[in-house]
Scaffold this active site. Structure first.
Site, short mmCIF file in Angstrom:
data_model
loop_
_atom_site.label_atom_id
_atom_site.label_comp_id
_atom_site.label_asym_id
_atom_site.label_seq_id
_atom_site.Cartn_x
_atom_site.Cartn_y
_atom_site.Cartn_z
N SER A 22 7.78 5.03 -5.77
CA SER A 22 7.98 3.75 -6.45
C SER A 22 9.23 3.81 -7.31
CB SER A 22 6.78 3.43 -7.34
OG SER A 22 7.11 2.33 -8.17
N HIS A 62 8.70 2.04 -2.27
CA HIS A 62 7.83 1.05 -2.90
C HIS A 62 8.61 0.32 -3.99
CE1 HIS A 62 3.74 -0.38 -4.02
NE2 HIS A 62 4.16 -0.30 -5.28
N ASP A 97 8.38 -2.52 -6.85
CA ASP A 97 7.46 -3.30 -7.68
C ASP A 97 8.16 -4.53 -8.24
OD1 ASP A 97 4.99 -1.75 -7.65
OD2 ASP A 97 6.19 -0.19 -8.61
N MET A 149 7.76 -7.72 -10.45
CA MET A 149 6.90 -8.26 -11.52
C MET A 149 7.58 -9.45 -12.17
SD MET A 149 5.68 -4.76 -13.39
CE MET A 149 5.35 -3.24 -12.48
N HIS A 186 5.80 -4.73 -3.39
CA HIS A 186 4.52 -4.99 -4.05
C HIS A 186 4.75 -6.10 -5.06
CE1 HIS A 186 1.23 -3.25 -6.98
NE2 HIS A 186 0.91 -4.44 -6.50
N MET A 204 3.79 -8.37 -7.76
CA MET A 204 2.86 -8.65 -8.86
C MET A 204 3.33 -9.93 -9.53
SD MET A 204 2.50 -4.72 -10.09
CE MET A 204 3.94 -4.28 -9.12
N MET A 253 -5.27 -0.83 -6.09
CA MET A 253 -4.63 -0.42 -7.35
C MET A 253 -5.55 0.56 -8.08
SD MET A 253 -1.64 -1.87 -7.72
CE MET A 253 -1.40 -1.28 -9.38
N ASP A 277 -2.16 2.96 -5.26
CA ASP A 277 -1.00 2.80 -6.15
C ASP A 277 -1.44 2.93 -7.60
OD1 ASP A 277 1.39 2.12 -7.35
OD2 ASP A 277 1.37 0.02 -6.69
C1 DX5 Z 1 2.26 -0.33 -11.36
C2 DX5 Z 1 3.03 -0.23 -10.09
C3 DX5 Z 1 3.12 1.14 -9.51
C4 DX5 Z 1 3.82 2.14 -10.39
C5 DX5 Z 1 3.14 3.44 -10.16
O1 DX5 Z 1 1.93 -1.65 -11.62
O2 DX5 Z 1 2.45 -1.05 -9.10
O3 DX5 Z 1 3.73 1.10 -8.23
O4 DX5 Z 1 5.15 2.29 -10.10
O5 DX5 Z 1 3.65 4.35 -11.05
P1 DX5 Z 1 2.93 5.76 -11.29
O6 DX5 Z 1 2.94 6.48 -9.98
O7 DX5 Z 1 3.77 6.40 -12.32
O8 DX5 Z 1 1.53 5.46 -11.75
ZN ZN Z 2 3.23 -0.87 -7.04
#
Ligand code: DX5
Ligand code: ZN
Length: 230
Positions: A13, A36, A38, A40, A69, A71, A140, A178
Site C-alpha cells: 500500500s 494498492h 488508497d 480517501m 481501494h 474509501m 478490512m 487490508d
Molecule cells: C487503511 C488502508 C490500508 C493501509 C494499510 O485504511 O486501506 O490499505 O494502507 O496500512 P497498514 O498495512 O500499515 O495497516
Molecule cells: Zn487499503
C-alpha cells in the site's frame, strides 16, 4: 473471478510510501502482484489522500497492476473512471452505496475487475449473494482511514466463511485483506484463507521494501492451506 492464485499475492500500500516520490516507491516493490492505492475523500473516512489524476500518473509510472481501494462516498459516480483509466482492480465500500451491484457492473463495463470492501464491523451475510457479481472481496482488518493500525483478528471469521464457499465451488471471488498485515499477523490470515495481502507500513517502513514483499509472500506461503491447490 478466476482460480485461486498458486502463491500468495502481496499488494504493497502506497499509503505508507513517500507521496513525493511515488514512481520510485513503486519501482522499489517491483515483483509485487498489485500496487494498492488508497483513495480517501475526507468524508467516507476522516482522511484525504489522492484521486484520479495521481492514479493516472502512477499508471504511466509502473507496470504493476493497480489495486485502487476507494474509501469514498458515492462510488457509483466516482469508481468507474478509475477502471476506464486502466486500474486493474477497483474496490468500493459496501457501506458507501445502496446499490453495490450497479457499481460493480459499471466498473466491469469500464474494463476493470470489481471489488467489494467491508469494514471490520460490517456483517458479511447481507453481501454473500452480491459476491457472485464481484471479482474481489476486500476484508478490512482495521478501521479504514489510516495506515499503521493494529490487526483485528476477529475479521478472519469472514475470511473463513468465504474461503469455504470458494473451495466448495459455490463462489468464485478473490479474498483480500487490508490492515495491520505484517510478519506477526500474516500467518493467521494465510491460514484463514486469504489470497491477497495488503501491507503498507510493513513494506514501506522496511529498509528494503522489495525484500519485505518477498519475505511476506514466503511467510504466507508457508501457511497456505493445503486444500487449495488446484
Ligand atoms: C487503511 C488502508 C490500508 C493501509 C494499510 O485504511 O486501506 O490499505 O494502507 O496500512 P497498514 O498495512 O500499515 O495497516
Ligand atoms: Zn487499503
Amino acid at each position: 473471478m478466476c482460480q485461486r492464485p498458486s502463491v500468495p499475492m502481496i499488494a504493497p500500500s502506497i499509503l505508507s510510501a513517500d507521496f513525493a516520490n511515488l514512481a520510485a516507491e513503486a519501482e522499489a516493490v517491483t515483483g509485487s502482484d498489485w500496487l494498492h492505492v488508497d483513495v480517501m475523500d475526507a468524508h467516507f473516512v476522516p482522511n484525504l489522500t489522492l484521486g484520479l489524476p495521481v492514479v493516472e500518473s502512477l499508471l504511466n509510472a509502473t507496470d504493476i497492476p493497480l489495486d485502487c481501494h476507494l474509501m469514498i462516498e458515492d462510488p457509483g459516480r466516482w469508481a468507474p473512471p478509475y477502471a476506464e483509466a486502466g486500474a486493474y482492480n477497483v474496490t468500493f465500500h459496501a457501506e458507501a452505496t445502496d446499490d453495490p451491484l450497479a457499481v460493480a457492473r459499471d466498473i466491469r463495463a469500464a474494463g476493470g475487475k470489481a471489488g467489494l470492501a467491508i469494514k471490520p464491523g460490517t456483517d458479511l451475510e447481507p453481501y454473500l449473494e452480491i459476491l457472485r457479481d464481484v471479482d474481489t472481496l476486500l476484508v478490512m482488518s482495521v478501521e479504514p482511514g489510516f495506515g499503521g493500525q493494529s490487526f483485528i483478528p476477529e475479521v478472519l471469521s469472514k475470511v473463513r466463511t468465504v474461503r469455504a464457499l470458494v473451495d466448495a465451488g459455490d463462489l468464485s471471488v478473490l479474498v483480500e485483506i487490508d490492515g495491520g498485515i505484517n510478519a506477526d499477523t500474516i500467518e493467521q490470515a494465510a491460514e484463514a484463507g486469504v489470497d491477497c495481502f495488503v501491507a503498507g507500513s510493513a513494506v514501506y517502513s522496511a529498509d528494503d521494501p522489495g525484500r519485505a514483499v518477498a519475505a511476506l509472500r514466503a511467510q504466507a506461503a508457508a501457511h497456505w492451506p493445503t486444500t487449495v491447490a488446484d
